[in-house]
Design an enzyme around this catalytic site. Sequence first.
Site, mmCIF file in Angstrom:
data_model
loop_
_atom_site.group_PDB
_atom_site.id
_atom_site.type_symbol
_atom_site.label_atom_id
_atom_site.label_comp_id
_atom_site.label_asym_id
_atom_site.label_seq_id
_atom_site.Cartn_x
_atom_site.Cartn_y
_atom_site.Cartn_z
ATOM 1 N N LYS A 289 -11.842 -1.821 6.767
ATOM 2 C CA LYS A 289 -10.998 -2.737 7.518
ATOM 3 C C LYS A 289 -11.499 -2.820 8.955
ATOM 4 C CE LYS A 289 -8.695 -3.071 3.783
ATOM 5 N NZ LYS A 289 -7.526 -2.363 3.316
ATOM 6 N N TRP B 115 0.829 -1.211 0.000
ATOM 7 C CA TRP B 115 0.000 0.000 0.000
ATOM 8 C C TRP B 115 0.864 1.262 0.000
ATOM 9 C CZ3 TRP B 115 -4.207 -1.231 -2.004
ATOM 10 C CH2 TRP B 115 -4.891 -2.390 -1.655
ATOM 11 N N ASP C 181 -1.390 6.646 6.283
ATOM 12 C CA ASP C 181 -2.508 5.763 5.948
ATOM 13 C C ASP C 181 -2.677 4.802 7.131
ATOM 14 O OD1 ASP C 181 -4.147 3.706 5.033
ATOM 15 O OD2 ASP C 181 -2.958 3.270 3.237
HETATM 16 C C1 PLP Z 1 -7.030 -1.930 2.050
HETATM 17 C C2 PLP Z 1 -6.009 -0.880 2.137
HETATM 18 C C3 PLP Z 1 -5.889 0.129 1.172
HETATM 19 C C4 PLP Z 1 -6.749 0.176 -0.055
HETATM 20 O O1 PLP Z 1 -8.034 0.530 0.268
HETATM 21 P P1 PLP Z 1 -9.185 0.742 -0.812
HETATM 22 O O2 PLP Z 1 -10.262 1.328 0.015
HETATM 23 O O3 PLP Z 1 -9.510 -0.599 -1.375
HETATM 24 O O4 PLP Z 1 -8.677 1.679 -1.840
HETATM 25 C C5 PLP Z 1 -4.931 1.098 1.361
HETATM 26 N N1 PLP Z 1 -4.140 1.097 2.441
HETATM 27 C C6 PLP Z 1 -4.220 0.132 3.375
HETATM 28 C C7 PLP Z 1 -3.306 0.186 4.555
HETATM 29 C C8 PLP Z 1 -5.156 -0.874 3.266
HETATM 30 O O5 PLP Z 1 -5.234 -1.823 4.207
#
Ligand code: PLP
Length: 360
Positions: free
Chosen positions: A195, A101, A171
């Site tokens: 998540k 990511w 993030d």
């Molecule tokens: C799942 C995830 C993403 C991507 O998320 P989307 O909503 O599918 O774009 C980005 N960063 C992390 C840390 C993730 O776990």
Amino acid sequence: MGRVYNFSAGPAMMPVEVLKTCAEEMLDYKGSGQSVMEMSHRSKVYDEIIKTAEKDFRELVGVPDNYKVLFLQGGASTQFAMIPMNLMKNKVADFIVTGQWAKKAYQEASKYGKANKIASSEDKTFSYIPDVSDLPISEDADYVYICQNNTIYGTKYKELPNTKGKLLVSDVSSMFLSEPMDVSKYGIVYGGVQKNVGPAGVTIVVIREDLIRDDLDDSVPTMLRYKTHADSDSLYNTPPCYNIYVCGLVFKWLKKMGGLEVMKKKNEEKAKILYDYLDSSNMFKGTVVPEYRSLMNVPFITDSDDLNKKFIAESSEAGFVNLKGHRTVGGMRASIYNAMPREGVEKLVEFMADFEKKNS
Ligand SMILES: *Cc1c(COP(=O)(O)O)cnc(C)c1O
């Protein structure tokens, strides 16, 4: 069939209490005679829902007054572009690449400016977090970017990087609301909610007000400007109304549980049950450097692909679903977010111990 223990990395388990409230309020939200799904986003009743959700989120996290909380769409992945489009003044940003990511965010940012990879753990398949205490931060960097909990590899920062005065952007998708966070340490901290918070379709962005610019290049689309959403309290266009409502129910649930300190303690206890077993097992073992272990995503393997396959099939049959590791790494991964009860982890460990006995 009853409910399974769902170890998916996301979309993931929701608190049963929240799902029950959704069911109760499905046809008639609090005497409005309609479902939240059917409401105008401009109605008074919906305005109350989104305002309350924001207020509860702010209280839960302790968001300082000089930060905006935005409910956006397009997933965390859209932020990979939106952040450089809005924050790059010098057209330079530094990235610490600790997994897929962070790497995607780095690659996307390089379309808009100079993205520098100042540290990486790719040399050992992202199984650790590099030393971030004294990195070669670029003189002209607009920000330093991290992914704080690496969903796929199961690592987490123990401490935030020393950015030498530069803005930090993080993030936190897969650790959002799993423990307290000090928002004042970030310029932007954000995550997709699917998540650890709610149903897919909402990205929560917490951004310091002075970073919301109105002097962006004309080519930046209206929907990709933080200012557009900040000025209209996340109601510039139709937001994911129902999903924001469900997030709001989760914020209330978290407050009722005792808040983020309590969740942290519970999450530490749950993770310890699984890690202790992995450390004592002769068949299963964890894949990351112990000091960087995530509380949320726990990858593990056996030394045989056939055994991994057998375990995934049999555990699924027994009601422990989605334990298959990410397609890029194989093995197994148990995601144990806020809504996974302690009992789910205890029963998984019992199942693993039993599997180990039968197959060794
Ligand atoms: C799942 C995830 C993403 C991507 O998320 P989307 O909503 O599918 O774009 C980005 N960063 C992390 C840390 C993730 O776990």
